[in-house]
Design a protein around this motif. Structure first.
Motif, PDB file in Angstrom:
ATOM      1  N   GLN A   1       0.828  -1.204   0.000  1.00 47.62           N
ATOM      2  CA  GLN A   1       0.000   0.000   0.000  1.00 47.62           C
ATOM      3  C   GLN A   1       0.866   1.259   0.000  1.00 47.62           C
ATOM      4  O   GLN A   1       0.553   2.237  -0.676  1.00 47.62           O
ATOM      5  CB  GLN A   1      -0.910   0.011   1.237  1.00 47.62           C
ATOM      6  CG  GLN A   1      -2.100  -0.925   1.148  1.00 47.62           C
ATOM      7  CD  GLN A   1      -2.987  -0.787   2.370  1.00 47.62           C
ATOM      8  OE1 GLN A   1      -2.579  -1.119   3.481  1.00 47.62           O
ATOM      9  NE2 GLN A   1      -4.187  -0.287   2.175  1.00 47.62           N
ATOM     10  N   ALA A   2       1.946   1.228   0.766  1.00 48.52           N
ATOM     11  CA  ALA A   2       2.825   2.389   0.843  1.00 48.52           C
ATOM     12  C   ALA A   2       3.500   2.662  -0.496  1.00 48.52           C
ATOM     13  O   ALA A   2       3.651   3.820  -0.905  1.00 48.52           O
ATOM     14  CB  ALA A   2       3.875   2.170   1.931  1.00 48.52           C
ATOM     15  N   VAL A   3       3.905   1.592  -1.184  1.00 47.22           N
ATOM     16  CA  VAL A   3       4.501   1.766  -2.513  1.00 47.22           C
ATOM     17  C   VAL A   3       3.478   2.386  -3.461  1.00 47.22           C
ATOM     18  O   VAL A   3       3.774   3.351  -4.181  1.00 47.22           O
ATOM     19  CB  VAL A   3       5.017   0.415  -3.059  1.00 47.22           C
ATOM     20  CG1 VAL A   3       5.400   0.548  -4.529  1.00 47.22           C
ATOM     21  CG2 VAL A   3       6.205  -0.078  -2.244  1.00 47.22           C
ATOM     22  N   LEU A   4       2.265   1.850  -3.481  1.00 44.56           N
ATOM     23  CA  LEU A   4       1.229   2.358  -4.376  1.00 44.56           C
ATOM     24  C   LEU A   4       0.845   3.797  -4.044  1.00 44.56           C
ATOM     25  O   LEU A   4       0.454   4.568  -4.936  1.00 44.56           O
ATOM     26  CB  LEU A   4      -0.010   1.467  -4.303  1.00 44.56           C
ATOM     27  CG  LEU A   4       0.137   0.061  -4.890  1.00 44.56           C
ATOM     28  CD1 LEU A   4      -1.088  -0.788  -4.571  1.00 44.56           C
ATOM     29  CD2 LEU A   4       0.348   0.136  -6.401  1.00 44.56           C
ATOM     30  N   ALA A   5       0.991   4.174  -2.769  1.00 47.90           N
ATOM     31  CA  ALA A   5       0.649   5.532  -2.349  1.00 47.90           C
ATOM     32  C   ALA A   5       1.739   6.542  -2.692  1.00 47.90           C
ATOM     33  O   ALA A   5       1.552   7.739  -2.458  1.00 47.90           O
ATOM     34  CB  ALA A   5       0.380   5.552  -0.842  1.00 47.90           C
ATOM     35  N   GLY A   6       2.866   6.066  -3.225  1.00 45.32           N
ATOM     36  CA  GLY A   6       3.929   6.986  -3.618  1.00 45.32           C
ATOM     37  C   GLY A   6       4.776   7.488  -2.465  1.00 45.32           C
ATOM     38  O   GLY A   6       5.389   8.552  -2.557  1.00 45.32           O
ATOM     39  N   ILE A   7       4.846   6.718  -1.367  1.00 43.89           N
ATOM     40  CA  ILE A   7       5.622   7.147  -0.199  1.00 43.89           C
ATOM     41  C   ILE A   7       7.120   7.109  -0.469  1.00 43.89           C
ATOM     42  O   ILE A   7       7.887   7.903   0.069  1.00 43.89           O
ATOM     43  CB  ILE A   7       5.281   6.268   1.022  1.00 43.89           C
ATOM     44  CG1 ILE A   7       3.785   6.376   1.348  1.00 43.89           C
ATOM     45  CG2 ILE A   7       6.129   6.637   2.238  1.00 43.89           C
ATOM     46  CD1 ILE A   7       3.346   7.775   1.726  1.00 43.89           C
ATOM     47  N   GLY A   8       7.544   6.168  -1.310  1.00 42.91           N
ATOM     48  CA  GLY A   8       8.972   6.046  -1.589  1.00 42.91           C
ATOM     49  C   GLY A   8       9.261   4.843  -2.457  1.00 42.91           C
ATOM     50  O   GLY A   8       8.391   4.358  -3.191  1.00 42.91           O
ATOM     51  N   VAL A   9      10.501   4.356  -2.350  1.00 40.24           N
ATOM     52  CA  VAL A   9      10.960   3.215  -3.147  1.00 40.24           C
ATOM     53  C   VAL A   9      10.908   1.967  -2.267  1.00 40.24           C
ATOM     54  O   VAL A   9      11.521   1.924  -1.198  1.00 40.24           O
ATOM     55  CB  VAL A   9      12.409   3.439  -3.648  1.00 40.24           C
ATOM     56  CG1 VAL A   9      12.904   2.215  -4.410  1.00 40.24           C
ATOM     57  CG2 VAL A   9      12.472   4.682  -4.526  1.00 40.24           C
TER      58      VAL A   9
END
Length: 298
Positions: free
Chosen positions: A227-235
């Motif tokens: 979810q964090a990856v899809l949310a654009g939080i980082g790599v």
């Protein structure tokens, strides 16, 4: 030699302490201790060393434990072979699977196994740490690692491939790591072991490099990391199965594709205790899951 006393010794050593043995046997701790003492007196040997938290076998206790376990397993196998004549598979299988792999890959396998064997109870725990299978009463565990513990049977389930990945929106706005050292400064999303420095091993042909990581977001829950990856939080640095569907849809892109990355290990393995009696249910489950893993790896 009293077989009941021998069975009691097996239960005590597998439980790890007298209190847990008493709970499993539905006896009082004092009763368990009394029967153990009587068994030791009858043999004239000390069988276990007691500490405040655990019991450990002496050399004599270990030898008796091995014989006792073998006898118990043969009895269980005999009972099961008679009880299941002409019937469908029944029993309970308690297993521990990684949070991400278990939910994203194995869940369909587990449901299909249940459809085929409705009489078998599956008791599934989603967790990532390798614990004492004997102590935790786990029949089978699936884990990511490079070198399985020597005291367990390890069955290979295939390679684990990590990817450096991010949402397409993040990549368009911030760019992606180009060099391996770019991981040192990128806002990383990954899993980590408490109290241990996180390093990624990276292989390019025969060369091995290692980079110390300082993630901005850490979790053992790989669905949350996705979810964090899809949310654009980082790599993200995650196993490829975590974002495989997102990669196919083009919602996530990867970087450093020439490198083979690894954090916790390079293989997915199935673990279980050696010489433990496997019920027909557990045996069927092991072979079913290994076959599913073989098909997935083709």
């Amino acid at each position: 030699m009293d077989l009941n006393s021998l069975s009691l010794l097996v239960e005590i050593l597998e439980a790890g302490n007298l209190s847990e043995a008493a709970r499993r046997l539905k006896m009082t701790r004092a009763n368990v201790s009394y029967h153990l003492n009587q068994f030791e007196r009858s043999l004239g040997l000390q069988l276990v060393r007691r500490t405040t938290r655990r019991v450990e076998p002496t050399e004599a206790g270990l030898r008796l434990y091995e014989h006792g376990r073998a006898i118990r397993n043969e009895l269980l196998a005999a009972q099961e072979s008679v009880a299941t004549l002409g019937s469908t598979l029944q029993g309970r299988v308690r297993l521990s699977v990684p949070s991400g792999y278990g939910q994203l890959v194995m869940s369909e396998w587990l449901l299909e196994f249940k459809r085929q064997h409705p009489g078998i109870v599956l008791d599934v725990m989603f967790e990532n740490r390798v614990e004492d299978l004997m102590r935790d009463e786990v029949d089978i565990a699936v884990r990511v690692m490079s070198e399985p513990p020597q005291n367990l049977v390890a069955r290979d389930m295939g390679a684990v491939r990590y990817v450096a990945c991010a949402s397409r929106a993040y990549a368009d706005e911030h760019g992606m790591p180009v060099e391996l050292d770019d991981l040192r400064t990128a806002p990383l999303i990954t899993a980590a072991v408490v109290g241990r420095q996180l390093r990624v091993a990276a292989y390019l042909d025969d060369e091995r490099h290692e980079v110390l990581l300082e993630p901005t977001l850490i979790s053992e829950n790989f669905l949350f990391l996705r979810q964090a990856v899809l949310a654009g939080i980082g790599v993200g640095i995650v196993p490829d199965y975590v974002v495989m569907d997102d990669l196919r849809r083009g919602e996530v892109v990867t970087a450093l594709d020439a490198w083979r990355l690894s954090i916790y290990g390079t293989r997915m393995v199935m673990l279980y205790m050696p010489n433990r009696h496997h019920t027909r249910a557990a045996g069927a489950f092991i072979e079913f899951i290994l076959e599913q893993a073989r098909r997935a790896g083709r």
